[in-house]
Design a protein around this motif. Structure first.
Motif, PDB file in Angstrom:
ATOM      1  N   PRO A  82     -10.908  41.865 -24.981  1.00 56.71           N
ATOM      2  CA  PRO A  82     -10.370  41.415 -23.690  1.00 56.71           C
ATOM      3  C   PRO A  82      -8.945  40.899 -23.857  1.00 56.71           C
ATOM      4  O   PRO A  82      -8.574  40.389 -24.921  1.00 56.71           O
ATOM      5  CB  PRO A  82     -11.313  40.289 -23.285  1.00 56.71           C
ATOM      6  N   ASP A  83      -8.154  41.023 -22.797  1.00 62.68           N
ATOM      7  CA  ASP A  83      -6.786  40.509 -22.826  1.00 62.68           C
ATOM      8  C   ASP A  83      -6.792  39.030 -23.217  1.00 62.68           C
ATOM      9  O   ASP A  83      -7.620  38.259 -22.745  1.00 62.68           O
ATOM     10  CB  ASP A  83      -6.112  40.668 -21.457  1.00 62.68           C
ATOM     11  N   GLY A  84      -5.871  38.675 -24.057  1.00 60.78           N
ATOM     12  CA  GLY A  84      -5.726  37.285 -24.464  1.00 60.78           C
ATOM     13  C   GLY A  84      -6.569  36.889 -25.657  1.00 60.78           C
ATOM     14  O   GLY A  84      -6.368  35.819 -26.226  1.00 60.78           O
ATOM     15  N   ARG A  86      -7.435  36.807 -29.338  1.00 63.23           N
ATOM     16  CA  ARG A  86      -6.724  37.040 -30.595  1.00 63.23           C
ATOM     17  C   ARG A  86      -7.641  36.652 -31.746  1.00 63.23           C
ATOM     18  O   ARG A  86      -8.224  35.574 -31.736  1.00 63.23           O
ATOM     19  CB  ARG A  86      -5.445  36.207 -30.655  1.00 63.23           C
TER      20      ARG A  86
END
Length: 162
Positions: A82-84, A86
């Motif tokens: 998912p975006d974000g 890390r």
């Protein structure tokens, strides 16, 4: 704004004789110095190898049939995150002990200083630094000098001609 605490998980493995090879704590200190202020979380593996394994890895991954001093393998993060999101996976360093010892002797450098330099150099590669052209090489070398100076290590490029 402060960066906050840094979390580094650095594993050091020895796949060759340890005589003359620095302790894991030294590799951790050198890698941490290269990462300081550049990354907040990192998982890094450092493997110290002999000539045969170093040569096999260099041949397989770079097509060069000789052992080299350090190889850097940046982590490949899984697709579809998912975006974000890390992950702290930074990658792996492979350092060939016999090559490092030979280079240090040939160049008149202290063995620990050469290990420190190659650890910093390899970590910077994992962070995306490169030396494919002169401006990139000069920038990377200057950063290495600064990090090593903080560690009390002399300029590894002193006396070299470009």
């Amino acid at each position: 704004m402060t960066q906050g605490p840094i979390h580094l998980d650095i594993a050091v493995g020895y796949a060759t004789a340890r005589k003359g090879v620095p302790a894991a704590a030294s590799f951790r200190r050198w890698a941490a110095a290269a990462l300081a202020g550049r990354i907040r979380d990192a998982d890094l593996a450092i493997r110290i190898v002999g000539e045969d394994e170093g040569r096999a890895l260099n041949r397989h991954y770079r097509g060069k049939d000789y052992a080299t001093n350090v190889l850097s393998f940046p982590a490949e993060l899984p697709e579809g995150l998912p975006d974000g999101v890390r992950l702290p996976l930074l990658g792996d360093l492979v350092i060939c002990a016999p090559v490092v010892a030979r280079e240090a002797a040939d160049q008149g450098k202290g063995l620990n200083a050469h290990y420190a330099h190659l650890t910093v150099h390899g970590v910077l590669h994992l962070l995306g630094w490169d030396h494919e052209n002169t401006p990139e090489a000069e920038a990377m070398e200057q950063l290495e000098r600064e990090i090593l100076a903080e560690l009390g290590v002399d300029d590894p490029y002193a006396g070299e001609l470009r």
